[in-house]
Design a protein around this motif. Sequence first.
Motif, PDB file in Angstrom:
ATOM      1  N   ASP A 194     -10.091 -21.987  28.671  1.00 37.36           N
ATOM      2  CA  ASP A 194      -8.452 -22.138  28.508  1.00 37.36           C
ATOM      3  C   ASP A 194      -8.037 -21.714  27.207  1.00 37.36           C
ATOM      4  O   ASP A 194      -7.006 -21.706  26.809  1.00 37.36           O
ATOM      5  CB  ASP A 194      -7.963 -23.371  29.100  1.00 37.36           C
ATOM      6  CG  ASP A 194      -8.566 -24.665  28.401  1.00 37.36           C
ATOM      7  OD1 ASP A 194      -9.318 -24.359  27.348  1.00 37.36           O
ATOM      8  OD2 ASP A 194      -8.266 -25.769  28.818  1.00 37.36           O
ATOM      9  N   LEU A 195      -9.023 -21.326  26.300  1.00 35.43           N
ATOM     10  CA  LEU A 195      -8.586 -20.828  24.993  1.00 35.43           C
ATOM     11  C   LEU A 195      -8.884 -19.261  24.800  1.00 35.43           C
ATOM     12  O   LEU A 195      -9.740 -18.667  25.275  1.00 35.43           O
ATOM     13  CB  LEU A 195      -9.648 -21.592  24.061  1.00 35.43           C
ATOM     14  CG  LEU A 195      -9.216 -21.233  22.630  1.00 35.43           C
ATOM     15  CD1 LEU A 195      -8.324 -21.723  22.080  1.00 35.43           C
ATOM     16  CD2 LEU A 195     -10.403 -22.200  21.756  1.00 35.43           C
ATOM     17  N   TYR A 196      -7.921 -18.827  24.012  1.00 30.06           N
ATOM     18  CA  TYR A 196      -8.060 -17.284  23.795  1.00 30.06           C
ATOM     19  C   TYR A 196      -7.443 -16.846  22.570  1.00 30.06           C
ATOM     20  O   TYR A 196      -6.816 -17.636  21.784  1.00 30.06           O
ATOM     21  CB  TYR A 196      -7.480 -16.545  25.115  1.00 30.06           C
ATOM     22  CG  TYR A 196      -5.945 -16.733  25.459  1.00 30.06           C
ATOM     23  CD1 TYR A 196      -5.010 -15.741  24.799  1.00 30.06           C
ATOM     24  CD2 TYR A 196      -5.449 -17.877  25.979  1.00 30.06           C
ATOM     25  CE1 TYR A 196      -3.552 -15.748  25.166  1.00 30.06           C
ATOM     26  CE2 TYR A 196      -4.090 -18.007  26.275  1.00 30.06           C
ATOM     27  CZ  TYR A 196      -3.302 -17.105  25.565  1.00 30.06           C
ATOM     28  OH  TYR A 196      -1.644 -17.231  26.082  1.00 30.06           O
ATOM     29  N   TYR A 197      -7.597 -15.504  22.354  1.00 28.39           N
ATOM     30  CA  TYR A 197      -6.907 -15.103  21.111  1.00 28.39           C
ATOM     31  C   TYR A 197      -5.962 -13.696  21.144  1.00 28.39           C
ATOM     32  O   TYR A 197      -6.471 -12.880  22.099  1.00 28.39           O
ATOM     33  CB  TYR A 197      -8.317 -14.570  20.148  1.00 28.39           C
ATOM     34  CG  TYR A 197      -9.218 -15.910  19.787  1.00 28.39           C
ATOM     35  CD1 TYR A 197      -8.863 -16.783  18.759  1.00 28.39           C
ATOM     36  CD2 TYR A 197     -10.255 -16.113  20.606  1.00 28.39           C
ATOM     37  CE1 TYR A 197      -9.600 -17.802  18.713  1.00 28.39           C
ATOM     38  CE2 TYR A 197     -10.885 -17.157  20.427  1.00 28.39           C
ATOM     39  CZ  TYR A 197     -10.746 -18.084  19.359  1.00 28.39           C
ATOM     40  OH  TYR A 197     -11.400 -19.127  19.121  1.00 28.39           O
ATOM     41  N   HIS A 198      -5.123 -13.583  20.519  1.00 28.34           N
ATOM     42  CA  HIS A 198      -4.085 -12.633  20.561  1.00 28.34           C
ATOM     43  C   HIS A 198      -4.652 -12.066  19.367  1.00 28.34           C
ATOM     44  O   HIS A 198      -4.374 -12.238  18.162  1.00 28.34           O
ATOM     45  CB  HIS A 198      -2.851 -12.872  20.512  1.00 28.34           C
ATOM     46  CG  HIS A 198      -1.967 -11.794  20.280  1.00 28.34           C
ATOM     47  ND1 HIS A 198      -0.669 -11.751  19.922  1.00 28.34           N
ATOM     48  CD2 HIS A 198      -2.186 -10.663  20.788  1.00 28.34           C
ATOM     49  CE1 HIS A 198      -0.061 -10.530  19.742  1.00 28.34           C
ATOM     50  NE2 HIS A 198      -0.814  -9.840  20.449  1.00 28.34           N
TER      51      HIS A 198
END
Length: 240
Positions: free
Chosen positions: A40-44
């Motif tokens: 549930d963790l991501y990066y922009h």
Amino acid sequence: MTTTRTTTGIILAVFLFGLTNAQFKCPEKNGYFPDPIQCDLYYHCSRGVSEEKLCPDGLLFDDTNPSHERCDTSVNVECGDRTELQEPQPTKGCPRANGFFRHYDQGVCDKFINCIDGVPNELPCPPGLIYDDTKSTCAWPTESVRKDCTQSKKDALEDGFSCPDGEVTLPNGRTQPHPTFPHPDDCQKFYICRNGVIPQHGSCPAGTVYNDVNFKCDDPESVPGCENWYEEDDKKPKKS
């Protein structure tokens, strides 16, 4: 002494956060990319610089399209090796703020809970199915790994008919989703089993009879034993 320790702890936390964020290298200059460990963790990434982002509790990051920022339920997201999740934020009836979950009443197997922002919404499974929380979907009891649910007593009509076990195959080889069965005494009537488990009465239009070979209403001449059904019916005394 206490102030020094607290200050040191804050500095260390900030350092570790910055280190974790700095360790992520953008695969492309722009887009949305998954954390390799936490689902549930991501990066922009913008111009090659990453910004850490987190899905709402219970939702997972969908990494199928780097151009779209999308968090969805586990039904629609395949995490693969990204097995870690954020700490849950439970509320009454919801193990997490969002998602599909087993009913909070352990004795209820044919219903489940859809949590939206921590608010539980009770939903039913189709007739005959139970909620399988390992798949976050409703399934037949025989196909579910859930062992705490057993099939309830079969429903039966007033004349004693109940839906038989097993699938019914159509002449084209497909499984009949709502199988039909002939009435033992009335050529015009038949039984319908909704989803194979819920019985109800059916009746052919006047002038036709039920054909248990093609599972359709047909001309009486095409159904052995029912050729003279309406002729015999005309001979019956009319009620005044």
